[in-house]
Enzyme design. Structure first.
Site, PDB file in Angstrom:
ATOM      1  N   THR A  92       0.736  -1.111   0.099  1.00 34.58           N
ATOM      2  CA  THR A  92       0.183   0.053   0.215  1.00 34.58           C
ATOM      3  C   THR A  92       0.879   1.301   0.383  1.00 34.58           C
ATOM      4  O   THR A  92       1.222   1.068   1.221  1.00 34.58           O
ATOM      5  CB  THR A  92      -0.868  -0.249   1.212  1.00 34.58           C
ATOM      6  N   THR A 142      -7.070   3.410  -5.783  1.00 30.97           N
ATOM      7  CA  THR A 142      -8.296   2.434  -4.909  1.00 30.97           C
ATOM      8  C   THR A 142      -7.831   2.254  -3.527  1.00 30.97           C
ATOM      9  O   THR A 142      -9.627   1.550  -3.078  1.00 30.97           O
ATOM     10  CB  THR A 142      -8.537   1.120  -6.023  1.00 30.97           C
ATOM     11  N   LYS A 143      -6.540   1.380  -3.466  1.00 27.26           N
ATOM     12  CA  LYS A 143      -7.045   1.282  -2.496  1.00 27.26           C
ATOM     13  C   LYS A 143      -6.675   1.714  -1.306  1.00 27.26           C
ATOM     14  O   LYS A 143      -7.787   1.724  -0.391  1.00 27.26           O
ATOM     15  CB  LYS A 143      -5.086   0.827  -1.698  1.00 27.26           C
ATOM     16  N   LEU A 144      -6.009   3.404  -1.358  1.00 28.14           N
ATOM     17  CA  LEU A 144      -5.695   4.276  -0.202  1.00 28.14           C
ATOM     18  C   LEU A 144      -8.423   4.772  -0.202  1.00 28.14           C
ATOM     19  O   LEU A 144      -7.975   4.316   1.493  1.00 28.14           O
ATOM     20  CB  LEU A 144      -5.669   5.566  -0.611  1.00 28.14           C
TER      21      LEU A 144
END
Length: 292
Positions: free
Chosen positions: A96, A170-172
């Site tokens: 991440t 998207t991950k954040l």
């Protein structure tokens, strides 16, 4: 296939074990080594440095804690993986990270004629162990398609979300939605504690309404049990919130996100960094300590 795995933290070692079980020829590197890590990746070959680890690899996967560590592992002048990687290798970073660093890393890989994608994951330790991670992939379509069969040994779903940087965004966004729910439920627990009422039937009633999410149930199970054994530790979600706020521009551009970040900042300052993210409830309510 010949696969190199860089980073054997709680997530990385479980992901790596899936690749070994699938029959791939796996080489690993980690900053530290102990009996627990050795046992979890039994069957893999160990390398002394990231640069040594990537020699002869068809795929290289990294699962690291943050931008600083990622930059060191990939780019260190003497031992960085990109200095030893062959031009026909596909490099994958599942950490991440910030979108800016992902794009910079992609440019560095392209300069060495190495195909590179980002593939951060949604899911925690149980999903990693069961091969049920959701991959949020950024990069060119051809390279993403070429990596999907390998990723599906570790996950159940591969979603391409756009070019490099979109996976990180998207991950954040996903972790931000998660963290905001954690802080809200922690503060609501504090409100109910101050009111001196039995919180169980109230949360049970909330769970019957449309506002309740699947993850809210898991958050409350952890809080109710006082089980804060780290699956997603405070220090890592705090890091993610800081990346998100920076991507938004400033705290004033994302006041709700920044307020949730401040809760994790406070928990970090109070020594909770290695506890599960739900431990922030201790800032607001008296909770039994079943898990440390």
């Amino acid at each position: 296939m010949k696969v190199t795995f860089l980073g054997l933290g709680g997530m990385g070692r479980r992901m790596c074990a899936r690749l070994i079980a699938a029959g791939h020829e796996v080489t690993v590197w980690n900053r530290t080594r102990n009996d627990e890590i050795d046992a979890s990746v039994r069957g893999a070959a160990w390398a002394a440095t990231p640069r040594d680890a990537v020699k002869g690899a068809e795929y290289v996967i990294a699962m690291l804690s943050d931008d600083v560590v990622s930059k060191h592992v990939w780019m260190d002048a003497s031992d960085g993986a990109l200095h030893g990687i062959a031009s026909d290798t596909i490099a994958i970073d599942s950490s991440t990270l910030s979108p800016a660093w992902i794009r910079e890393l992609g440019e560095a890989a392209a300069a060495r004629h190495v195909r590179f994608i980002e593939a951060p994951v949604s899911g925690s330790l149980p999903q990693a162990e069961a091969g049920q991670l959701v991959y949020l992939v950024g990069g060119d379509e051809e390279t993403c398609a070429a990596t999907a069969p390998l990723l599906l040994h570790m996950g159940s779903t591969v979603k391409r979300v756009g070019p490099l940087g979109c996976g990180a965004l998207t991950k954040l966004a996903t972790n931000t939605m998660l963290g905001v729910q954690v802080t809200a439920l922690a503060e609501i627990s504090g409100m109910l504690s101050k009111a001196g009422v039995d919180a169980a039937p109230i949360f049970d009633a909330m769970a019957a309404t449309p506002v309740w999410s699947v993850i809210a149930g898991r958050i409350m199970a952890s809080i109710t049990a006082g089980d804060f054994k780290p699956m997603f530790p405070v220090r890592l979600i705090d890091k993610d919130f800081n990346y998100t706020v920076a991507e938004c521009g400033s705290a004033s551009d994302a006041p709700t996100i920044a307020a949730a970040r401040d809760v994790f900042d406070r928990a970090l300052a109070e020594g909770m960094g290695d506890l599960h993210m739900t431990a922030v409830v201790k800032l607001f309510a008296e909770i039994p300590s079943a898990g440390k």
